[in-house]
Motif scaffolding. Structure first.
Motif, PDB file in Angstrom:
ATOM      1  N   LYS A  46      32.635 120.519   9.251  1.00 54.70           N
ATOM      2  CA  LYS A  46      33.122 121.854   9.621  1.00 54.70           C
ATOM      3  C   LYS A  46      32.071 122.610  10.432  1.00 54.70           C
ATOM      4  O   LYS A  46      32.403 123.439  11.276  1.00 54.70           O
ATOM      5  CB  LYS A  46      33.522 122.640   8.373  1.00 54.70           C
ATOM      6  CG  LYS A  46      32.377 123.019   7.466  1.00 54.70           C
ATOM      7  CD  LYS A  46      32.835 123.864   6.281  1.00 54.70           C
ATOM      8  CE  LYS A  46      33.655 123.070   5.306  1.00 54.70           C
ATOM      9  NZ  LYS A  46      32.899 122.014   4.620  1.00 54.70           N
ATOM     10  N   ALA A  47      30.774 122.322  10.184  1.00 58.22           N
ATOM     11  CA  ALA A  47      29.702 122.944  10.956  1.00 58.22           C
ATOM     12  C   ALA A  47      29.359 122.124  12.188  1.00 58.22           C
ATOM     13  O   ALA A  47      29.170 122.655  13.284  1.00 58.22           O
ATOM     14  CB  ALA A  47      28.457 123.109  10.082  1.00 58.22           C
ATOM     15  N   GLU A  70      37.338 126.020  18.318  1.00 57.35           N
ATOM     16  CA  GLU A  70      38.208 126.733  19.242  1.00 57.35           C
ATOM     17  C   GLU A  70      38.057 126.267  20.692  1.00 57.35           C
ATOM     18  O   GLU A  70      38.981 126.345  21.463  1.00 57.35           O
ATOM     19  CB  GLU A  70      37.908 128.231  19.151  1.00 57.35           C
ATOM     20  CG  GLU A  70      38.223 128.809  17.769  1.00 57.35           C
ATOM     21  CD  GLU A  70      37.781 130.257  17.689  1.00 57.35           C
ATOM     22  OE1 GLU A  70      37.486 130.702  16.583  1.00 57.35           O
ATOM     23  OE2 GLU A  70      37.732 130.913  18.726  1.00 57.35           O
ATOM     24  N   SER A  71      36.882 125.837  21.079  1.00 55.86           N
ATOM     25  CA  SER A  71      36.696 125.432  22.474  1.00 55.86           C
ATOM     26  C   SER A  71      35.600 124.391  22.559  1.00 55.86           C
ATOM     27  O   SER A  71      35.039 123.974  21.556  1.00 55.86           O
ATOM     28  CB  SER A  71      36.333 126.654  23.322  1.00 55.86           C
ATOM     29  OG  SER A  71      35.131 127.224  22.857  1.00 55.86           O
ATOM     30  N   THR A 260      30.526 128.033  25.866  1.00 59.67           N
ATOM     31  CA  THR A 260      30.167 127.252  24.680  1.00 59.67           C
ATOM     32  C   THR A 260      28.968 127.827  23.931  1.00 59.67           C
ATOM     33  O   THR A 260      28.812 127.568  22.742  1.00 59.67           O
ATOM     34  CB  THR A 260      29.891 125.788  25.074  1.00 59.67           C
ATOM     35  OG1 THR A 260      28.886 125.756  26.090  1.00 59.67           O
ATOM     36  CG2 THR A 260      31.147 125.120  25.588  1.00 59.67           C
ATOM     37  N   ILE A 261      28.124 128.592  24.591  1.00 59.82           N
ATOM     38  CA  ILE A 261      27.053 129.302  23.873  1.00 59.82           C
ATOM     39  C   ILE A 261      27.669 130.296  22.895  1.00 59.82           C
ATOM     40  O   ILE A 261      27.247 130.410  21.733  1.00 59.82           O
ATOM     41  CB  ILE A 261      26.107 130.014  24.860  1.00 59.82           C
ATOM     42  CG1 ILE A 261      25.260 128.985  25.627  1.00 59.82           C
ATOM     43  CG2 ILE A 261      25.171 130.976  24.115  1.00 59.82           C
ATOM     44  CD1 ILE A 261      24.410 129.607  26.730  1.00 59.82           C
ATOM     45  N   MET A 266      29.420 131.560  17.194  1.00 59.20           N
ATOM     46  CA  MET A 266      30.507 131.886  16.267  1.00 59.20           C
ATOM     47  C   MET A 266      30.471 131.035  15.000  1.00 59.20           C
ATOM     48  O   MET A 266      30.998 131.436  13.961  1.00 59.20           O
ATOM     49  CB  MET A 266      31.859 131.707  16.962  1.00 59.20           C
ATOM     50  CG  MET A 266      32.167 132.766  18.008  1.00 59.20           C
ATOM     51  SD  MET A 266      33.620 132.306  18.998  1.00 59.20           S
ATOM     52  CE  MET A 266      34.853 132.087  17.733  1.00 59.20           C
ATOM     53  N   GLY A 267      29.876 129.858  15.063  1.00 57.38           N
ATOM     54  CA  GLY A 267      29.831 128.986  13.890  1.00 57.38           C
ATOM     55  C   GLY A 267      28.700 129.276  12.930  1.00 57.38           C
ATOM     56  O   GLY A 267      28.527 128.549  11.946  1.00 57.38           O
ATOM     57  N   LYS A 268      27.938 130.366  13.142  1.00 59.61           N
ATOM     58  CA  LYS A 268      26.723 130.605  12.354  1.00 59.61           C
ATOM     59  C   LYS A 268      27.011 130.802  10.868  1.00 59.61           C
ATOM     60  O   LYS A 268      26.149 130.553  10.022  1.00 59.61           O
ATOM     61  CB  LYS A 268      25.966 131.805  12.909  1.00 59.61           C
ATOM     62  CG  LYS A 268      26.637 133.147  12.689  1.00 59.61           C
ATOM     63  CD  LYS A 268      25.722 134.279  13.161  1.00 59.61           C
ATOM     64  CE  LYS A 268      26.325 135.646  12.840  1.00 59.61           C
ATOM     65  NZ  LYS A 268      25.414 136.733  13.205  1.00 59.61           N
TER      66      LYS A 268
END
Length: 615
Positions: A46-47, A70-71, A260-261, A266-268
């Motif tokens: 998931k990460a 998401e992208s 993508t940055i 967003m995944g933090k």
């Protein structure tokens, strides 16, 4: 809410309940708030999918859950940018800037070398001071600045190579800006590349059986994402460069990386983080100093007499390493002499690390020293890999690249055959070979890391021999355009399959076998092999050019028709064949990291003890 319930139950039971304890990850990592991470809501696929963007099925409480970000993720876009630039850079230097092939090849090798050596600095800073997540974010912004400068150099009239459509004498300002932009990308890669891969691997707990197996697959799927970026870089991006404009290609790369940055950031909330612990080099120096101070003391026959942190303090010190019998001189650093024994027994003061080192610190220094001969024997292999983005591309440029009367393959796009071969090989290796080899050998990895690298090195020797034969045939044609570019397919395909073994194995080796506190630096060591190999390639070209020109015709003329690259490729095949024997000697006697594993909850098959069998 879930965390509070777990912590309440742990408190009531004294922290001894296996089922509840398993919900927390005790591998020295923390969540984004600095707490012990929850296993269910942090880490694993998931990460990692925010980092590599490969849809995978993860198992959670016996339910199959597919995680799709998401992208496009940051690793994919970075590799798209790098290969889109690197594989066609020699074309830009020779066609737009009018450099001769020898100069252009050396310039590409210099840039590639710097780009892959810079991670040594970025990896060290991340492990010692900044942490991996912060370094990835900072380096990605530097990378984005480099791409932005490249884009500006193609769209702003005063920064373009020339005023006219046909450019005979490029502006010096454009050359300077191109150089600055490329080396901004080098600096960005220096912080981005070693930290992102190690940060992705950090999302898996080594002391948990299921997560450890997923981690072994992580390196294969990491390279799957890398190959996707490579494939699109050398097909779509290169086609845009050759058929539309260099500026449009640079703009696409800049926008993709910017998006993508944001995605990565967003995944933090679901990442697991490692706290920077200061310079990893100082403890190694302390071991060396302590061993020299005690050089006259005899080594104890029982390694249990060597100093180690108490088991009760294990979580605060990270994973412990067991004793190995190599480099026994360094064991002296962990011998407790009379004075230290009195201090230790009385608990009057902490031990002086410059006089007494723990066994784990001693073993960590042994790991690094054992890597040196392996690192050196990998260099000739990476010299061969450097040819794929230089002479291989120029070979393609001289050959018939027509698919139809209206469509011609860009020279660098032939590189996509290697990417496809690596994509297929990684999937076959992970889904077919590894399960078969696990059953046959009992090894969790299927085959140990150095054996996997060795298979890749054998394939590189074969690829160089095939390349020499193809180049010899190309030289026999009065008009190279009469020869199809697909004659180059075998060398690219064999190299691609070899990369699936050697390069993936190298990434896993340098991440897994370094001390836990040096994992970003470990990935940087892998990249430095490629970087030094690029420098060696340039050096070898210069030496051979001088020697062959002195005693006849140079192997490296102004164009390929006046060169003898077939002799160069035969020389590389011979050197790598001899080097393979040296590598085999060191690999055969290599001692892998010997981890003192705790029993992971829910993983009753793991016992404390030797971990060499799965390496």
């Amino acid at each position: 809410m879930e965390r509070q319930e777990v912590e309440k139950r742990l408190k009531r039971s004294g922290g001894e309940t296996r089922r509840e304890e398993e919900n927390l990850v005790h591998d020295s990592s923390v969540d984004y708030k600095g707490r012990v991470p929850l296993r269910a809501s942090t880490g694993v696929w998931k990460a990692s999918l925010f980092i590599i963007n490969i849809p995978m099925e993860a198992t959670d409480n016996n339910k199959s859950v597919e995680f799709v970000p998401e992208s496009s993720a940051i690793e994919f876009s970075e590799r798209l940018s790098y290969f889109g630039i690197a594989t066609n850079l020699i074309t830009y230097l020779t066609v737009v800037l009018h450099q001769d092939i020898k100069t252009a090849a050396k310039n590409v090798n210099y840039w590639t070398g710097v780009t892959t050596i810079m991670p040594l600095i970025g990896g060290f800073l991340a492990d010692a001071y900044t942490g991996r997540f912060n370094m990835v974010m900072f380096a990605s912004l530097i990378y984005l600045m480099g791409l932005s400068l490249l884009t500006m150099s193609q769209f702003i009239p005063s920064l373009k190579p020339c005023k006219t459509e046909i450019c005979r004498q490029p502006r010096k300002l454009h050359k300077v800006l191109l150089l600055v932009a490329l080396y901004f990308i080098s600096v960005g890669t220096g912080g981005h590349k070693p930290c992102l891969q190690s940060f992705g691997a950090d999302q898996f707990d080594d002391d948990h059986l299921e997560e450890r197996k997923k981690k072994m697959s992580f390196f294969n799927w990491w390279n799957f994402a890398l190959c996707c970026g490579l494939f699109l870089g050398v097909t779509v991006i290169v086609y845009v460069q050759d058929s539309v404009s260099w500026g449009v290609a640079d703009l696409v790369l800049t926008i993709t990386l910017a998006i993508t940055i944001v995605t990565f950031y967003m995944g933090k909330y679901c990442y697991r983080y490692r706290v920077a612990q200061g310079s990893p080099l100082i403890p190694m120096l302390q071991v060396l100093v302590a061993a020299i101070r005690k050089r006259n003391l005899p080594n104890p026959q029982n390694p249990d007499l060597l100093f180690e942190v108490p088991k009760s303090e294990k979580y605060s010190h990270g994973r412990l390493l067991l004793h190995t019998n190599r480099l026994r001189f360094l064991d002296k650093a962990a011998i407790i002499d009379r004075e230290e024994n009195e201090n230790y027994q009385s608990c009057e003061q902490k031990h002086n690390p410059w006089r007494l080192a723990t066994l784990t610190r001693v073993e960590e220094l042994k790991l690094i020293l054992n890597m040196i001969p392996i690192w050196l024997t990998l260099l000739p292999n990476t010299v061969c890999l450097a040819q794929a983005s230089t002479f291989f591309v120029k070979q393609a440029a001289t050959m018939n690249r027509n698919i139809t009367n209206d469509f011609k393959i860009p020279p660098a796009s032939i590189f996509s055959l290697g990417a496809i071969a690596m994509l297929v090989s990684v999937m076959v290796y992970d889904k077919v070979l590894v399960p078969m080899l696990r059953k046959a050998t009992g090894n969790e990895r299927g085959m140990n890391i150095l054996h996997r690298i060795g298979v890749g090195m054998i394939l590189v020797v074969i690829a160089m021999a095939v390349t020499a034969l193809v180049e010899r045939k190309r030289l026999q044609y009065a008009d190279p355009q009469a020869m199809s570019v697909f004659w180059l397919a075998p060398q690219y395909i064999i190299l691609g399959i070899g990369d699936a073994f050697a390069l993936v194995g190298l990434q896993e080796y340098f991440y897994d076998q370094v001390p836990d506190s040096m994992r970003s630096l470990g990935v940087a060591l892998y990249l430095s092999v490629i970087g030094v190999g690029s420098f060696l390639s340039s050096f070898l070209i210069s030496v051979l050019d001088h020697v062959t020109a002195k005693y006849g015709r140079s192997w490296f003329g102004k164009d390929l028709s006046g060169s003898r690259l077939d002799n160069f490729f035969w020389l590389l095949a011979a050197l790598n064949g001899l080097n393979l024997c040296v590598y085999g000697y060191f690999a055969r006697g290599y001692t892998y990291k010997n981890v003192d594993r705790r029993v992971a909850l829910g993983d009753h098959s793991i016992r404390n003890g030797n971990d060499q069998s799965i390496a």
